[in-house]
Design a protein around this motif. Structure first.
Motif, short mmCIF file in Angstrom:
data_model
loop_
_atom_site.label_atom_id
_atom_site.label_comp_id
_atom_site.label_asym_id
_atom_site.label_seq_id
_atom_site.Cartn_x
_atom_site.Cartn_y
_atom_site.Cartn_z
N SER A 6 -7.29 -11.78 5.32
CA SER A 6 -8.75 -11.69 5.90
C SER A 6 -8.87 -10.03 6.14
CB SER A 6 -8.62 -12.41 7.25
OG SER A 6 -7.70 -11.64 7.96
N ARG A 7 -10.15 -9.87 6.53
CA ARG A 7 -10.39 -8.44 6.54
C ARG A 7 -9.78 -7.86 7.93
NH1 ARG A 7 -15.14 -6.18 4.87
NH2 ARG A 7 -16.56 -7.54 3.24
N THR A 8 -9.34 -8.88 8.94
CA THR A 8 -8.69 -8.30 10.18
C THR A 8 -7.37 -7.81 9.65
OG1 THR A 8 -9.88 -9.92 11.61
CG2 THR A 8 -7.71 -9.02 12.26
N VAL A 9 -6.65 -8.76 8.81
CA VAL A 9 -5.28 -8.53 8.38
C VAL A 9 -5.32 -6.84 7.55
CG1 VAL A 9 -3.46 -8.75 6.93
CG2 VAL A 9 -4.16 -10.51 8.21
N ILE A 10 -6.21 -6.77 6.68
CA ILE A 10 -6.44 -5.38 6.01
C ILE A 10 -6.68 -4.34 7.07
CG2 ILE A 10 -7.97 -4.30 4.43
CD1 ILE A 10 -6.19 -6.22 2.94
N ARG A 11 -7.60 -4.57 7.73
CA ARG A 11 -7.84 -3.53 8.83
C ARG A 11 -6.60 -2.90 9.78
NH1 ARG A 11 -13.53 -6.11 10.92
NH2 ARG A 11 -14.71 -5.62 9.07
N VAL B 18 -4.14 -1.32 7.22
CA VAL B 18 -4.50 0.19 6.87
C VAL B 18 -4.25 1.07 7.97
CG1 VAL B 18 -6.44 1.57 6.29
CG2 VAL B 18 -6.03 -0.66 5.08
N LYS B 19 -4.49 0.64 9.49
CA LYS B 19 -4.21 1.35 10.51
C LYS B 19 -2.89 1.65 10.80
CE LYS B 19 -7.97 -0.63 13.59
NZ LYS B 19 -8.30 -1.40 14.71
N VAL B 20 -1.71 0.62 10.22
CA VAL B 20 -0.25 0.96 10.53
C VAL B 20 -0.05 2.12 9.30
CG1 VAL B 20 1.74 -0.09 9.83
CG2 VAL B 20 0.31 -1.19 11.38
N ILE C 60 0.55 -1.28 0.10
CA ILE C 60 -0.04 -0.05 0.01
C ILE C 60 0.70 1.39 0.11
CG2 ILE C 60 -1.68 1.42 1.20
CD1 ILE C 60 -2.64 -1.36 2.32
N VAL C 61 1.89 1.28 0.86
CA VAL C 61 2.89 2.41 0.73
C VAL C 61 3.42 2.53 -0.49
CG1 VAL C 61 5.01 3.24 1.99
CG2 VAL C 61 3.14 2.32 3.33
N ASN C 62 3.96 1.51 -1.10
CA ASN C 62 4.46 1.61 -2.56
C ASN C 62 3.51 2.28 -3.36
OD1 ASN C 62 7.42 0.66 -3.20
ND2 ASN C 62 6.83 -0.51 -1.17
N ASP C 63 2.22 1.68 -3.58
CA ASP C 63 1.46 2.13 -4.62
C ASP C 63 1.03 3.67 -4.10
OD1 ASP C 63 0.95 -0.31 -5.36
OD2 ASP C 63 -0.69 -0.90 -4.54
N VAL D 108 -2.45 7.76 4.85
CA VAL D 108 -3.79 7.81 4.77
C VAL D 108 -4.41 8.38 6.03
CG1 VAL D 108 -3.69 5.74 3.19
CG2 VAL D 108 -4.02 5.50 5.67
N ARG D 109 -5.71 8.55 5.83
CA ARG D 109 -6.67 9.11 7.04
C ARG D 109 -8.00 8.20 6.70
NH1 ARG D 109 -6.57 13.65 5.55
NH2 ARG D 109 -8.28 13.84 4.30
N ILE D 110 -8.42 7.58 7.95
CA ILE D 110 -9.43 6.69 7.90
C ILE D 110 -10.65 7.50 8.54
CG2 ILE D 110 -10.67 4.89 9.20
CD1 ILE D 110 -7.86 3.65 9.58
N GLU D 111 -11.53 7.86 7.47
CA GLU D 111 -12.73 8.42 8.15
C GLU D 111 -14.06 7.79 7.95
OE1 GLU D 111 -13.18 12.05 5.81
OE2 GLU D 111 -11.16 12.90 6.36
N HIS D 112 -14.81 7.59 8.97
CA HIS D 112 -15.90 6.72 8.95
C HIS D 112 -17.01 7.37 7.99
CE1 HIS D 112 -14.47 4.10 12.24
NE2 HIS D 112 -14.08 5.18 12.87
N GLY D 113 -17.44 6.51 7.26
CA GLY D 113 -18.24 6.88 6.19
C GLY D 113 -18.02 7.48 4.98
N ARG D 114 -16.82 7.85 4.99
CA ARG D 114 -16.18 8.50 3.79
C ARG D 114 -15.05 7.45 3.27
NH1 ARG D 114 -14.49 14.46 4.13
NH2 ARG D 114 -14.12 13.98 2.07
#
Length: 267
Positions: A66-71, A74-76, A38-41, A83-89
């Motif tokens: 899995s979804r757990t690994v993805i979540r 993304v937090k890392v 993700i960082v490279n992309d 990135v910025r995680i925005e609920h609903g966006r």
């Protein structure tokens, strides 16, 4: 029957003989791979600032995790400022000015995709300013032990003139001994961090040959002499001349098309 418990030399008990050692979590390695990709992309412009990361389900399919690994991954990436995680966006890619450029993964990716060498130019300028200042400080604050270490590191370089890899390692060690003598712990940590990552790029360290190594040795001798004669102005000037001169000699030519593309992506 009493089980035998093993201990290390410091008295810390380890698992009992016969106890099963739990396997290392596979998700950790998978998460590292997801973060790096993700960082490279983001760094190479596949995901542009202001764009949104694909949905979790798509990322799960893309990476086969899995979804757990993805979540967690993304937090890392969010902790690194990309990135910025925005609920609903959704998860949005941030402006490069918000990225943690000293983070190992981010720094490695930026150097790897620095098409026009602008980041390496900035890195050299930052390193020059910090090391010149630390060379001046070393000239006024070195101890007897520092003097021995700096001189020994120069002689180590001289002894490795016929071995490129060992000469390069001795070169880095000389710089570290000068920085250590300056007592500037933060400056030393920053330079070592950015320099270690940059040295992994062929475009940064270039190719050594005997003529280059002998010139490098002469430049280090000038730094050494200025420091040990307690000449802070001369030490700073010698360090500055060495780092900037060395980079100008080994800086590779840049493809004009790649350079223009990189400038457009950085805007």
């Amino acid at each position: 029957m009493t089980r035998q418990v093993l201990a290390d030399p410091f008295g810390i008990p380890h698992a009992s003989v016969g106890d099963a050692v739990p396997p290392r979590a596979r998700g950790t390695k998978l998460g590292i791979n997801v973060v790096q990709q993700i960082v490279n992309d983001i760094v190479r412009g596949v995901l542009n600032p202001g764009s949104t990361l694909p949905p979790e389900a798509d990322l799960c399919d893309q990476f086969g995790v899995s979804r757990t690994v993805i979540r967690e991954s993304v937090k890392v990436v969010q902790e690194k400022g990309l990135v910025r995680i925005e609920h609903g966006r959704g998860t949005q890619v941030t402006d490069p000015r918000q990225w943690n450029l000293l983070d190992d993964v981010v720094l490695t990716a930026i150097i790897a995709h620095d098409a026009n060498l602008s980041f390496l130019d900035e890195l050299v300028a930052t390193r020059t300013a910090l090391e010149a200042d630390m060379a001046a400080a070393a000239a006024t604050s070195y101890t007897g032990e520092d003097r021995l270490r700096i001189s020994a590191s120069l002689e180590l370089m001289r002894s490795k003139i016929d071995n490129v890899a060992e000469f390069a390692a001795a070169d880095a060690h000389f710089h570290d001994m000068v920085m250590a003598a300056s007592r500037n712990r933060l400056g030393r940590a920053i330079v070592n961090s950015i320099h270690d990552k940059a040295r992994g790029s062929m475009r940064y360290h270039g190719e050594y040959n005997e003529a280059v190594m002998r010139q490098t040795l002469d430049e280090h001798q000038a730094i050494h002499d200025a420091i040990l004669t307690k000449d802070p102005v001369g030490a700073a000037a010698a360090m500055r001349a060495h780092i900037t001169g060395s980079w100008s000699r080994r800086r590779p030519p840049v493809d004009s098309e790649a350079s223009a593309s990189a400038r457009r992506q950085s805007r």
